[in-house]
Design a protein around this motif. Structure first.
Motif, mmCIF file in Angstrom:
data_model
loop_
_atom_site.group_PDB
_atom_site.id
_atom_site.type_symbol
_atom_site.label_atom_id
_atom_site.label_comp_id
_atom_site.label_asym_id
_atom_site.label_seq_id
_atom_site.Cartn_x
_atom_site.Cartn_y
_atom_site.Cartn_z
ATOM 1 N N SER A 1 0.833 -1.206 0.000
ATOM 2 C CA SER A 1 0.000 0.000 0.000
ATOM 3 C C SER A 1 0.866 1.255 0.000
ATOM 4 O O SER A 1 0.602 2.210 -0.727
ATOM 5 N N ALA A 2 1.916 1.257 0.802
ATOM 6 C CA ALA A 2 2.812 2.416 0.876
ATOM 7 C C ALA A 2 3.524 2.641 -0.448
ATOM 8 O O ALA A 2 3.823 3.782 -0.811
ATOM 9 N N SER A 3 3.772 1.571 -1.189
ATOM 10 C CA SER A 3 4.429 1.733 -2.491
ATOM 11 C C SER A 3 3.490 2.368 -3.511
ATOM 12 O O SER A 3 3.931 2.956 -4.485
ATOM 13 N N LEU A 4 2.191 2.268 -3.274
ATOM 14 C CA LEU A 4 1.204 2.858 -4.183
ATOM 15 C C LEU A 4 0.847 4.289 -3.801
ATOM 16 O O LEU A 4 0.621 5.128 -4.667
ATOM 17 N N CYS A 5 0.783 4.546 -2.513
ATOM 18 C CA CYS A 5 0.224 5.812 -2.006
ATOM 19 C C CYS A 5 1.291 6.875 -1.798
ATOM 20 O O CYS A 5 2.476 6.587 -1.725
ATOM 21 N N CYS A 6 0.800 8.091 -1.668
ATOM 22 C CA CYS A 6 1.687 9.224 -1.441
ATOM 23 C C CYS A 6 1.912 9.507 0.042
ATOM 24 O O CYS A 6 2.848 10.186 0.401
ATOM 25 N N SER A 7 1.034 9.003 0.890
ATOM 26 C CA SER A 7 1.186 9.295 2.318
ATOM 27 C C SER A 7 1.005 8.025 3.144
ATOM 28 O O SER A 7 0.333 7.084 2.727
ATOM 29 N N GLU A 8 1.593 8.056 4.331
ATOM 30 C CA GLU A 8 1.464 6.920 5.243
ATOM 31 C C GLU A 8 0.020 6.750 5.701
ATOM 32 O O GLU A 8 -0.459 5.627 5.847
ATOM 33 N N ASP A 9 -0.664 7.871 5.906
ATOM 34 C CA ASP A 9 -2.062 7.807 6.347
ATOM 35 C C ASP A 9 -2.943 7.139 5.298
ATOM 36 O O ASP A 9 -3.794 6.305 5.625
ATOM 37 N N GLU A 10 -2.743 7.514 4.038
ATOM 38 C CA GLU A 10 -3.523 6.920 2.959
ATOM 39 C C GLU A 10 -3.235 5.424 2.852
ATOM 40 O O GLU A 10 -4.146 4.611 2.685
ATOM 41 N N ALA A 11 -1.965 5.057 2.992
ATOM 42 C CA ALA A 11 -1.579 3.646 2.936
ATOM 43 C C ALA A 11 -2.242 2.869 4.075
ATOM 44 O O ALA A 11 -2.790 1.783 3.870
ATOM 45 N N GLU A 12 -2.207 3.434 5.263
ATOM 46 C CA GLU A 12 -2.812 2.783 6.430
ATOM 47 C C GLU A 12 -4.321 2.641 6.251
ATOM 48 O O GLU A 12 -4.895 1.593 6.556
ATOM 49 N N ASP A 13 -4.973 3.688 5.733
ATOM 50 C CA ASP A 13 -6.423 3.632 5.504
ATOM 51 C C ASP A 13 -6.786 2.513 4.537
ATOM 52 O O ASP A 13 -7.762 1.782 4.743
ATOM 53 N N LEU A 14 -6.009 2.373 3.468
ATOM 54 C CA LEU A 14 -6.283 1.310 2.495
ATOM 55 C C LEU A 14 -6.154 -0.073 3.127
ATOM 56 O O LEU A 14 -6.976 -0.954 2.872
ATOM 57 N N VAL A 15 -5.137 -0.254 3.948
ATOM 58 C CA VAL A 15 -4.944 -1.554 4.605
ATOM 59 C C VAL A 15 -6.108 -1.839 5.555
ATOM 60 O O VAL A 15 -6.671 -2.941 5.544
ATOM 61 N N GLN A 16 -6.489 -0.843 6.350
ATOM 62 C CA GLN A 16 -7.588 -1.038 7.292
ATOM 63 C C GLN A 16 -8.896 -1.341 6.555
ATOM 64 O O GLN A 16 -9.649 -2.233 6.958
ATOM 65 N N ASP A 17 -9.165 -0.611 5.474
ATOM 66 C CA ASP A 17 -10.375 -0.865 4.683
ATOM 67 C C ASP A 17 -10.362 -2.274 4.089
ATOM 68 O O ASP A 17 -11.402 -2.934 4.023
ATOM 69 N N THR A 18 -9.193 -2.716 3.671
ATOM 70 C CA THR A 18 -9.068 -4.053 3.088
ATOM 71 C C THR A 18 -9.394 -5.126 4.120
ATOM 72 O O THR A 18 -10.134 -6.068 3.834
ATOM 73 N N PHE A 19 -8.867 -4.972 5.336
ATOM 74 C CA PHE A 19 -9.168 -5.957 6.380
ATOM 75 C C PHE A 19 -10.625 -5.881 6.820
ATOM 76 O O PHE A 19 -11.218 -6.900 7.161
ATOM 77 N N LEU A 20 -11.210 -4.702 6.780
ATOM 78 C CA LEU A 20 -12.632 -4.577 7.090
ATOM 79 C C LEU A 20 -13.456 -5.340 6.045
ATOM 80 O O LEU A 20 -14.385 -6.067 6.392
#
Length: 166
Positions: free
Chosen positions: A19-38
């Motif tokens: 996710s971090a390799s795709l996103c521009c920010s750590e927050d955006e990367a973290e949000d994507l991971v959390q949404d994926t697990f949800l």
């Protein structure tokens, strides 16, 4: 619930890195991971059978990233239009023409292959070749030629459709 927690512990670091390799920010990367697990948790609750969990997680995360990117591009166009009209211009006709070109470029970028679109976006965001290479998982030495080819394909599309402007 326990199964989702164990999968979270097992795949979190790997998913976050992707996710971090795709996103521009750590927050955006973290949000994507959390949404994926949800989404995984909700799918499991519904009784969906997921044969390859790792593959499913990466696919869901990547698709969510693409959806987010498409929304942010549309919002970017709107913000750009608003900021254009709120700023004073020395030559309104020239500024309007420039804005029109930018919007046409963004419109035509939607029709490029995903890799072409992605490399042009990353480059336009100011990332250096090493950062682009890491995010796209390609060799640093290839970045320049990939950008050049993608730009040439975009220019070809623009000239074919809007020859008088480009």
């Amino acid at each position: 619930m326990i199964e989702t927690e164990s999968l979270y512990k097992k795949y979190y670091n790997e998913l976050y890195s992707f996710s971090a390799s795709l996103c521009c920010s750590e927050d955006e990367a973290e949000d994507l991971v959390q949404d994926t697990f949800l989404k995984l948790h909700l799918a499991k609750e519904k009784g969906d059978i997921i044969e390859n969990t790792r593959s499913w997680l990466f696919t869901v995360l990547y698709n969510a990233f693409l959806s987010t990117r498409k929304r942010s591009l549309k919002l970017g166009e709107i913000r750009e239009s608003i900021s254009y009209f709120s700023e004073k211009s020395t030559d309104p006709l020239m500024e309007l023409e420039l804005l029109e070109k930018k919007l046409l470029i963004r419109k035509e970028m939607q029709f490029l292959k995903e890799n072409d679109r992605q490399i042009l976006i990353l480059y336009s965001e100011g990332l250096d070749y090493l950062e682009i290479a890491e995010r796209m998982n390609i060799g640093r030495n290839y970045v320049g030629s990939y950008i050049s080819r993608a730009r040439n394909r975009l220019i070809k599309r623009l000239k074919r459709k809007y020859n008088e402007l480009f």
